[in-house]
Design an enzyme around this catalytic site. Structure first.
Site, PDB file in Angstrom:
ATOM      1  N   ASP A  66      -0.887 -13.071   5.395  1.00  0.00           N
ATOM      2  CA  ASP A  66      -0.428 -12.533   4.109  1.00  0.00           C
ATOM      3  C   ASP A  66      -0.193 -11.014   4.156  1.00  0.00           C
ATOM      4  O   ASP A  66      -0.952 -10.237   3.588  1.00  0.00           O
ATOM      5  CB  ASP A  66      -1.457 -12.892   3.025  1.00  0.00           C
ATOM      6  CG  ASP A  66      -0.879 -12.772   1.625  1.00  0.00           C
ATOM      7  OD1 ASP A  66       0.174 -12.133   1.463  1.00  0.00           O
ATOM      8  OD2 ASP A  66      -1.502 -13.319   0.690  1.00  0.00           O
ATOM      9  N   HIS A  88       2.327 -11.552  -0.509  1.00  0.00           N
ATOM     10  CA  HIS A  88       2.516 -11.951  -1.907  1.00  0.00           C
ATOM     11  C   HIS A  88       2.743 -10.748  -2.825  1.00  0.00           C
ATOM     12  O   HIS A  88       3.198 -10.923  -3.950  1.00  0.00           O
ATOM     13  CB  HIS A  88       1.398 -12.883  -2.400  1.00  0.00           C
ATOM     14  CG  HIS A  88       0.073 -12.251  -2.690  1.00  0.00           C
ATOM     15  ND1 HIS A  88      -0.976 -12.272  -1.801  1.00  0.00           N
ATOM     16  CD2 HIS A  88      -0.384 -11.612  -3.790  1.00  0.00           C
ATOM     17  CE1 HIS A  88      -2.013 -11.679  -2.347  1.00  0.00           C
ATOM     18  NE2 HIS A  88      -1.687 -11.268  -3.553  1.00  0.00           N
ATOM     19  N   SER A 136      -5.275  -6.932  -4.037  1.00  0.00           N
ATOM     20  CA  SER A 136      -4.415  -7.555  -3.030  1.00  0.00           C
ATOM     21  C   SER A 136      -3.697  -6.485  -2.224  1.00  0.00           C
ATOM     22  O   SER A 136      -3.048  -5.621  -2.799  1.00  0.00           O
ATOM     23  CB  SER A 136      -3.376  -8.439  -3.707  1.00  0.00           C
ATOM     24  OG  SER A 136      -3.956  -9.642  -4.105  1.00  0.00           O
TER      25      SER A 136
HETATM   26  N1  ARG Z   1      -4.629 -15.715  -4.827  1.00  0.00           N
HETATM   27  C1  ARG Z   1      -3.997 -14.517  -4.382  1.00  0.00           C
HETATM   28  C2  ARG Z   1      -4.358 -13.364  -5.271  1.00  0.00           C
HETATM   29  O1  ARG Z   1      -4.218 -13.398  -6.474  1.00  0.00           O
HETATM   30  C3  ARG Z   1      -2.517 -14.591  -4.368  1.00  0.00           C
HETATM   31  C4  ARG Z   1      -1.955 -15.585  -3.462  1.00  0.00           C
HETATM   32  C5  ARG Z   1      -0.480 -15.754  -3.658  1.00  0.00           C
HETATM   33  N2  ARG Z   1      -0.127 -16.984  -3.037  1.00  0.00           N
HETATM   34  C6  ARG Z   1       0.209 -18.093  -3.697  1.00  0.00           C
HETATM   35  N3  ARG Z   1       0.186 -19.190  -3.002  1.00  0.00           N
HETATM   36  N4  ARG Z   1       0.581 -18.137  -4.932  1.00  0.00           N
HETATM   37  O2  ARG Z   1      -4.727 -12.348  -4.799  1.00  0.00           O
END
Ligand code: ARG
Length: 692
Positions: free
Chosen positions: A176, A40, A627
């Site tokens: 991911d 992501h 992330s």
């Molecule tokens: N929740 C994750 C974060 O902010 C990002 C995931 C991105 N994936 C998504 N399905 N929008 O670290």
């Protein structure tokens, strides 16, 4: 040792962790500049490189050699921390006697001077950060690389497996990750993209452990957490749960629904909107979870109780006596306007047509300046002519820039159809949720046409008019306009006029209030933290996240989300298959993946029980920005890549919950298996240092 984590003279683990594209983290995993981060985090770059003919977002991609690595459409940035200096004493001594209202301007000039001194004679840059709302200051010396190339990515039905349904939640089965390589000049120094650049040789790259972990094992993370607000007052918590968070959720839902309707119908549209959809959806669900968990975890009550204890301590101390009362005043005054900045960003600024119309804004300022100048009766003719020609040349420059910016913006028929729904939906939300005495005149005029409460009919008609008449509803018309800009035409444009009315209204009537609130609440927060430090002299305090490099340690740890339910600390490929729904938008899988699963072909990446691990939990403290961060064992070897937080601790930016807060990471063995066995790119794994 401390020296192994952070050293100014020798290479240390901090050198392996980099700030990825100013919003994520990544880590070096080879001596040839190979970087791992989340899928992501690379998503936008991957989506921009994808077309219906060469769809690497859906199909995945592995560079077979260096020459096949892909150059992103927009250059990416990788930043490494050279060193960190504590500049608290220098800053605070220069701030003594400076009034609160002059503080931020003064700070900027102090920072500038110190940053200049810290980087003189080097190719580095520097940035300073306020800690504890202004009780401490640190300066970061940085090195920024701008030639970053895509090495590989799994298909998105692996890299984003589970989509929005699984996002922010455990148990998780997402692969991911994506891979990039940092390139630089022959001198190992940053250089903009050039075919002749060479792979960067990092000071430190991480070794990778295939040994795994068990519950209770040590785990640590070095990364770049974005923002937390852990010293927030109870009043701020109430504002989030009752006012701001639910508004963001409702406004974002409009965009997501309209986009999705078009995305499911057409591949090219899906590729164009995927990245925006993912980022809007990510924080749509975030704010829903934050409000829910702030309530469930009783954060307001906890903050209020802490404040009460503080109040008792403060009651006999002159400096702090009135603090709690002052806080209450500041929040009470702000509350009636608390939706203004959210609505400017998430409502008025959300439709594509409004973003396009905002391109005219830089021109507006210049034309305004020109108008004022023309009316000036005291200035000499020569001086006037000189200034006007300068403004005219700036108008040309801005116009050229706007045309360039348009190259990025696709306003296709399908996107326009979605945007119509978004625009109309936003007008309705504004009408319902912003008090009429805060509306700009243009909006009052539109709303005055509403008869018998039938607002939908009025907004539908208005939307139709704006999207058929505005020059900003067509790329060709905008381009033509910027080639020969005219102020009269700009002001007469219905999209621009609406945007301008709202922006002017915000800037004159509300922004000063927002700024005042921000500066006062930070000043009160600074005093509160200082007081807490005096009150609890033996307690350890840590500063809020602010996109600077941080360290967190803890253990591999399962949890109980609610009474009677236990969540294991690890998931496996068996769970990926359990969630599989053929043809689904979020839970589909590639055929080759299923074949490999059936053959149980996991090689050296399997655990001793023969299963392939996918994701795991640890109780490290992370937030957005972390992330892509390296998760390391006690020897500093990479065991996973952090990619999310868990639902039960969505209140985490405001309150760290010892019981529920977890980091969700993708297991490095799953990552390597996907590259090696699934992707057939063993040559990339061969570049890494693997400990079996
Ligand atoms: N929740 C994750 C974060 O902010 C990002 C995931 C991105 N994936 C998504 N399905 N929008 O670290």
């Amino acid at each position: 040792t401390k020296e192994q984590l952070y050293s100014i003279n020798n290479s240390s683990l901090k050198d392996a962790s980099i700030w990825f594209n100013n919003g994520c983290t990544g880590e070096f995993v080879s001596s040839e500049g190979l970087v791992l981060t989340n899928h992501h985090c690379g998503y936008d770059a991957i989506a921009e490189l994808s077309t219906t003919q060469d769809n690497i977002l859906d199909n995945g991609f592995w560079a077979k050699d260096r020459a096949s690595e892909r150059v992103p459409v927009k250059p990416l940035v990788v930043t490494r921390v050279v060193r960190v200096d504590d500049i608290t004493d220098q800053v605070l001594s220069k701030l003594t006697g400076v009034a609160e209202k002059d503080r931020s301007a003064k700070l900027a000039s102090i920072f500038k001077e110190l940053e200049k001194k810290a980087t003189e004679g080097s190719s580095y840059s520097a940035t300073s950060r306020e800690m504890f709302k202004g009780n401490a200051y640190y300066l970061f010396v940085l090195e920024k690389f701008t030639d970053i190339r895509l090495v590989g990515t799994p298909p998105q039905n692996i890299g984003k497996y589970g989509g929005e349904t699984d996002n922010w939640m455990w148990p998780r089965h997402t692969g991911d990750f994506s891979m990039f390589r940092v390139y630089c000049g022959a001198d190992n120094k940053p250089a903009d993209y050039n075919a002749s650049n060479v792979p960067y040789k990092p000071l430190k790259h991480l070794s990778i452990s295939l040994k795994g972990y068990k519950e209770g094992d040590f785990a640590m993370i070095i990364g770049f957490p974005g923002r937390t607000n852990r010293y927030e007052f109870s009043q701020g918590v109430a504002l989030a749960t009752d006012v701001v968070d639910p508004s963001i959720v409702n406004l974002r839902a409009i965009r997501l629904k309209a986009w999705k309707e078009q995305m499911v119908q057409d591949e090219a549209t899906r590729l164009l909107l995927s990245s925006d959809y993912a980022s809007v959806a990510n924080y749509w669900k975030f704010f829903d979870g934050e409000a829910e968990q702030l309530k469930r975890n009783k954060v307001f009550e906890k903050k209020a109780a802490e404040e009460k204890v503080f109040g008792q301590w403060a009651s006999s101390r002159e400096e702090y006596k009135s603090l709690l009362y002052d806080i209450d005043q500041v929040y009470t005054l702000y509350k009636p306007y608390a939706l203004q900045s959210t609505y400017m960003r998430e409502c008025i600024g959300a439709p594509g047509i409004m973003q396009l119309a905002s391109l005219g804004f830089a021109l507006d300022a210049l034309y305004f300046e020109k108008d004022t100048l023309m009316k000036n009766k005291t200035m000499s003719k020569e001086e006037k002519a000189k200034r006007i020609s300068l403004i005219d040349s700036n108008i040309l420059k801005i116009s050229k820039k706007s045309i360039e910016a348009l190259a990025d913006f696709s306003y296709t028929d399908r996107i326009r159809t979605a945007d119509k729904k978004i625009f109309q939906g936003m007008l309705s939300m504004y009408y319902k949720n912003i008090p009429a005495n805060q509306w700009p005149a243009v909006f009052k005029k539109i709303a005055s046409k509403i008869k018998n409460g039938n607002s939908e009919a009025v907004f539908a008609k208005y939307t139709e008019m704006v999207l058929s008449k505005s020059i900003f509803a067509s790329k060709e018309k905008i381009e033509a306009f910027f080639k020969k800009p005219s102020y009269a035409k700009l002001l007469a444009d219905p999209a621009f006029a609406l945007y301008k009315a709202h922006r002017d209204n915000y800037m004159t009537n509300f922004k000063p209030k927002v700024d005042e609130f921000m500066s006062q609440s930070v000043a009160l927060g600074r005093k509160y933290i200082k007081g807490l430090m005096e009150m609890y002299p033996n307690r350890y305090f840590y500063p809020d996240a602010n996109s600077s490099q941080r360290f967190t340690y803890g253990t591999i740890r399962s949890y109980n989300p609610k009474d009677g339910v236990h969540f294991n600390y690890i998931t496996t490929i068996d769970g990926v298959m359990e969630k599989y729904i053929p043809g689904d938008y979020e839970f589909d899988l590639p055929a080759r993946f299923i074949e490999l699963y059936k053959a149980k072909d996991y090689g050296r990446y399997a655990m001793s029980n023969g299963k392939l691990p996918v994701a795991f939990l640890s109780d490290n403290d992370i937030t957005g920005g972390n992330s892509g961060s390296p998760v390391m064992d006690g020897d500093g070897n990479l065991i996973g890549i952090a990619f999310d937080g868990n639902w039960e601790a969505m209140s985490g930016n405001i309150h760290f919950d010892e019981t529920f807060k977890r980091t969700i990471s993708v297991d490095i063995r799953y990552v390597l298996w996907l590259i090696d066995k699934f992707g057939g790119a063993g040559h990339i794994v061969a570049e890494m240092t693997i400990i079996e």
